[in-house]
Design a protein around this motif. Structure first.
Motif, short mmCIF file in Angstrom:
data_model
loop_
_atom_site.label_atom_id
_atom_site.label_comp_id
_atom_site.label_asym_id
_atom_site.label_seq_id
_atom_site.Cartn_x
_atom_site.Cartn_y
_atom_site.Cartn_z
N ILE A 3 0.84 -1.19 0.00
CA ILE A 3 0.00 0.00 0.00
C ILE A 3 0.88 1.25 0.00
N ARG A 4 0.59 2.15 -0.92
CA ARG A 4 1.30 3.43 -1.01
C ARG A 4 0.32 4.53 -1.38
N LEU A 29 19.11 -0.69 5.11
CA LEU A 29 19.00 -0.80 3.65
C LEU A 29 19.93 -1.84 3.04
N ASN A 30 20.47 -2.75 3.85
CA ASN A 30 21.39 -3.76 3.34
C ASN A 30 20.69 -4.96 2.74
N ASP A 31 19.47 -5.23 3.16
CA ASP A 31 18.71 -6.38 2.66
C ASP A 31 17.75 -5.89 1.58
N GLU A 32 17.71 -6.58 0.45
CA GLU A 32 16.84 -6.19 -0.66
C GLU A 32 16.06 -7.39 -1.18
N LEU A 33 14.93 -7.11 -1.78
CA LEU A 33 14.18 -8.12 -2.51
C LEU A 33 13.47 -7.44 -3.67
N SER A 34 13.22 -8.22 -4.72
CA SER A 34 12.58 -7.67 -5.91
C SER A 34 11.25 -8.36 -6.16
N VAL A 35 10.28 -7.56 -6.61
CA VAL A 35 8.95 -8.07 -6.94
C VAL A 35 8.54 -7.53 -8.30
N GLU A 36 7.62 -8.26 -8.92
CA GLU A 36 7.02 -7.79 -10.17
C GLU A 36 5.65 -7.21 -9.86
N VAL A 37 5.32 -6.10 -10.51
CA VAL A 37 4.00 -5.49 -10.36
C VAL A 37 3.02 -6.26 -11.25
N ILE A 38 2.01 -6.89 -10.62
CA ILE A 38 1.04 -7.67 -11.39
C ILE A 38 -0.36 -7.06 -11.33
N GLU A 60 -3.34 11.51 1.87
CA GLU A 60 -4.30 10.54 1.36
C GLU A 60 -5.36 11.26 0.51
N GLN A 61 -5.88 12.38 1.02
CA GLN A 61 -6.89 13.15 0.28
C GLN A 61 -6.30 13.78 -0.98
N LYS A 62 -5.06 14.23 -0.90
CA LYS A 62 -4.41 14.90 -2.03
C LYS A 62 -4.11 13.95 -3.18
N TYR A 63 -3.56 12.76 -2.85
CA TYR A 63 -3.07 11.85 -3.89
C TYR A 63 -3.97 10.66 -4.17
N GLY A 64 -4.73 10.23 -3.18
CA GLY A 64 -5.41 8.95 -3.29
C GLY A 64 -4.44 7.84 -2.92
N VAL A 65 -4.90 6.61 -3.09
CA VAL A 65 -4.19 5.44 -2.58
C VAL A 65 -3.97 4.45 -3.72
N LEU A 66 -2.84 3.75 -3.65
CA LEU A 66 -2.54 2.71 -4.63
C LEU A 66 -2.21 1.41 -3.91
N GLY A 67 -2.91 0.35 -4.29
CA GLY A 67 -2.55 -0.99 -3.86
C GLY A 67 -1.75 -1.60 -4.99
N ILE A 68 -0.54 -2.02 -4.68
CA ILE A 68 0.34 -2.60 -5.70
C ILE A 68 0.34 -4.11 -5.51
N ARG A 69 -0.31 -4.83 -6.43
CA ARG A 69 -0.30 -6.30 -6.40
C ARG A 69 1.08 -6.74 -6.86
N ILE A 70 1.70 -7.62 -6.09
CA ILE A 70 3.09 -8.00 -6.35
C ILE A 70 3.27 -9.50 -6.29
N LYS A 71 4.33 -9.96 -6.95
CA LYS A 71 4.79 -11.34 -6.79
C LYS A 71 6.32 -11.31 -6.79
N LEU A 72 6.90 -12.18 -5.97
CA LEU A 72 8.36 -12.25 -5.89
C LEU A 72 8.94 -12.69 -7.23
N VAL A 73 10.10 -12.12 -7.55
CA VAL A 73 10.80 -12.54 -8.79
C VAL A 73 12.09 -13.24 -8.43
#
Length: 114
Positions: A24-25, A48-57, A101-114
């Motif tokens: 959620i962003r 910030l040493n640990d990272e992971l990548s996801v694909e936006v679905i 929240e009122q200014k921008y609205g909200v985005l749900g980013i559906r993700i899956k690990l890559v």
């Protein structure tokens, strides 16, 4: 396209374990550039040493955090389905203001690990 974002430890670990499927962003300028198929690399705060990548679905536009959370079981956010939705939304307001929240609205980013 590739994007960089930061996450606190708990949501980072829920994504890494495969439990969290929606991030959620705010739908601010940075998130408006997201497209299906993009890759997001999350860096775990604070070091910030640990990272992971996801694909936006999936990209889910909503007016409020509550509207988004109400549309999905809590398991999509990496919690048990009996987790308190109101408390979850209140925790989001510790990160994002109601004004933004009122200014921008909200985005749900559906993700899956890559």
């Amino acid at each position: 396209m590739e994007h960089q974002m930061k996450l606190y430890e708990s949501p980072f670990d829920r994504i890494k374990s495969g439990k969290k499927r929606i991030e959620i962003r705010l739908f601010d300028e940075k998130r408006q550039s997201l497209n299906l198929g993009d890759v997001i690399t999350f860096s775990k705060l604070p070091d910030l040493n640990d990272e992971l990548s996801v694909e936006v679905i999936g990209l889910l536009r909503y007016r409020t955090f509550q509207d988004l959370v109400d549309d999905f079981p809590m398991s999509y956010f990496g919690y048990t389905d009996d987790h308190n939705k109101r408390a979850f939304v209140e925790s989001i307001y510790q990160i994002y203001s109601k004004e933004d929240e009122q200014k921008y609205g909200v985005l749900g980013i559906r993700i899956k690990l890559v």
